[in-house]
Motif scaffolding. Structure first.
Motif, PDB file in Angstrom:
ATOM      1  N   ILE A 280       0.875  -1.173   0.000  1.00  0.00           N
ATOM      2  CA  ILE A 280       0.000   0.000   0.000  1.00  0.00           C
ATOM      3  C   ILE A 280       0.909   1.219   0.000  1.00  0.00           C
ATOM      4  O   ILE A 280       1.919   1.238   0.710  1.00  0.00           O
TER       5      ILE A 280
ATOM      6  N   ILE B  17      -4.171   7.326  -1.085  1.00  0.00           N
ATOM      7  CA  ILE B  17      -3.779   5.985  -0.634  1.00  0.00           C
ATOM      8  C   ILE B  17      -3.984   5.058  -1.828  1.00  0.00           C
ATOM      9  O   ILE B  17      -5.074   5.060  -2.426  1.00  0.00           O
TER      10      ILE B  17
ATOM     11  N   PHE C 196     -10.494   8.169   1.882  1.00  0.00           N
ATOM     12  CA  PHE C 196     -10.686   6.774   2.281  1.00  0.00           C
ATOM     13  C   PHE C 196     -10.928   6.739   3.789  1.00  0.00           C
ATOM     14  O   PHE C 196     -10.216   7.391   4.541  1.00  0.00           O
TER      15      PHE C 196
ATOM     16  N   SER D 148     -10.508   6.149   7.359  1.00  0.00           N
ATOM     17  CA  SER D 148      -9.278   5.747   8.054  1.00  0.00           C
ATOM     18  C   SER D 148      -9.430   4.432   8.815  1.00  0.00           C
ATOM     19  O   SER D 148      -8.511   3.623   8.854  1.00  0.00           O
TER      20      SER D 148
ATOM     21  N   ARG E 182     -11.061   1.876   8.006  1.00  0.00           N
ATOM     22  CA  ARG E 182     -11.112   0.681   7.134  1.00  0.00           C
ATOM     23  C   ARG E 182      -9.726   0.210   6.722  1.00  0.00           C
ATOM     24  O   ARG E 182      -9.539  -0.939   6.343  1.00  0.00           O
ATOM     25  N   LEU E 183      -8.758   1.135   6.747  1.00  0.00           N
ATOM     26  CA  LEU E 183      -7.423   0.839   6.205  1.00  0.00           C
ATOM     27  C   LEU E 183      -6.756  -0.350   6.878  1.00  0.00           C
ATOM     28  O   LEU E 183      -5.961  -1.061   6.276  1.00  0.00           O
ATOM     29  N   LYS E 184      -7.105  -0.581   8.144  1.00  0.00           N
ATOM     30  CA  LYS E 184      -6.383  -1.598   8.923  1.00  0.00           C
ATOM     31  C   LYS E 184      -6.754  -3.040   8.580  1.00  0.00           C
ATOM     32  O   LYS E 184      -6.093  -3.952   9.053  1.00  0.00           O
TER      33      LYS E 184
ATOM     34  N   SER F 147      -4.155  -6.013   4.802  1.00  0.00           N
ATOM     35  CA  SER F 147      -3.343  -4.845   5.166  1.00  0.00           C
ATOM     36  C   SER F 147      -2.975  -4.890   6.651  1.00  0.00           C
ATOM     37  O   SER F 147      -2.033  -4.228   7.079  1.00  0.00           O
TER      38      SER F 147
ATOM     39  N   ASP G 143      -1.653  -2.095  11.022  1.00  0.00           N
ATOM     40  CA  ASP G 143      -2.385  -1.042  10.305  1.00  0.00           C
ATOM     41  C   ASP G 143      -1.330  -0.266   9.491  1.00  0.00           C
ATOM     42  O   ASP G 143      -0.372   0.262  10.074  1.00  0.00           O
TER      43      ASP G 143
ATOM     44  N   LEU H 203      -9.397  -0.110  -2.737  1.00  0.00           N
ATOM     45  CA  LEU H 203      -8.421   0.831  -3.306  1.00  0.00           C
ATOM     46  C   LEU H 203      -8.195   0.618  -4.798  1.00  0.00           C
ATOM     47  O   LEU H 203      -7.601   1.468  -5.470  1.00  0.00           O
TER      48      LEU H 203
END
Ligand code: OOG
Ligand code: MG
Length: 257
Positions: free
Chosen positions: A105, A129, A169, A171, A173-175, A193, A199, A248
């Motif tokens: 990522i 991202i 995006f 934040s 959800r990124l983890k 991810s 994270d 993404l």
């Protein structure tokens, strides 16, 4: 042990596509700090030859990999324009010794970062991202290295591709985003991810701490690769390599001789 000479040997091995023995065999006292000093000299070689610094990468960010290498902290290296291939572009195999690819990522910075960031601050300095592919190509025979060697060798950096990504995006959800690495349409690695320091934003936070310690600034426009989310996979000329990251989008390259 002459740091300038080691940096020169590493640079030549890269240019001439020739593998070398790890340095820790000959110099058992060689440590990680010296590895970073050599990495700095290596960067000077790249800049002198006309390359430009375009960003940074974090490595060994998976807890499994850190435990395996007996590490407490991830490692970091630099990225130059020469390493970058555009999305759907061509990745040369011939220019590399034994390349492997891993899904990552990427963060794009929209402003300079002068100090260690908190998590909310980290999200506020990102303009995008994106899914990314990193090609690693250790200059050491059989990827056989100890930590000081791989740090000196700019953490095996060789190539990278950044996909379109998202400017906004959520934040939280990124983890935990599903990640798939495909070669010729076949899924060869699956991950999350979450494998990246729990994270991926933690990778940017860690890098900001490192740069603060080094008295350096991360610049607006720079790319940050957060670290591999799965094992790295060998590919060959003729292969079509693609990574898909949940939410993404995707990123790909075509491997050519
Ligand atoms: C070091 C490269 C580390 C990552 O994402 O963990 C790296 C290596 O395994 O050769 O790029
Ligand atoms: Mg990587």
């Amino acid at each position: 042990m002459d740091k300038r000479e080691i940096a020169h040997i590493l640079f030549q091995a890269d240019r001439q596509v020739e593998e070398i023995e790890r340095f820790t065999k000959k110099y058992p006292q060689f440590g990680v700090e010296e590895g970073y000093e050599i990495q700095e000299i290596l960067l000077e070689h790249h800049l002198k030859k006309g390359s430009h610094l375009v960003g940074w990468k974090m490595g060994m960010t998976s807890l499994a990999k850190m435990r395996q290498m007996n590490l407490k902290d991830p490692i970091h290296g630099f990225l130059t324009d020469e390493m970058q291939v555009s999305d759907k572009g061509v990745m040369s195999v011939k220019k590399r010794i034994h390349p492997k690819v891993e899904p990552e990522i990427a963060f794009l910075l929209k402003q300079d970062v002068h100090k260690a960031l908190s998590a909310p601050e980290a999200f506020s300095v990102i303009s995008c991202i994106a899914p990314a592919l990193e090609v690693i190509d250790s200059r050491f025979k059989d990827f056989d290295f100890k930590l000081p060697d791989v740090v000196a060798d700019n953490c095996s950096s060789s190539g990278f591709v950044v996909g379109g990504g998202r400017t906004r995006f959520p934040s939280q959800r990124l983890k935990n985003l599903g990640i798939v690495l495909e070669i010729n349409g076949k899924a060869v690695q699956f991950g999350s991810s979450a494998a990246i320091l729990g994270d991926p934003i933690s990778s940017l936070i860690e890098l900001s701490k490192i740069k603060e310690r080094e008295g350096k600034v991360l610049r607006a426009g720079e790319v940050i690769l957060a670290g591999g989310a799965t094992a790295a996979v060998t590919f060959q000329a003729g292969d079509h390599v693609r990574a898909l990251v949940e939410g993404l989008g995707s990123v790909e390259f075509f491997a050519k001789a």
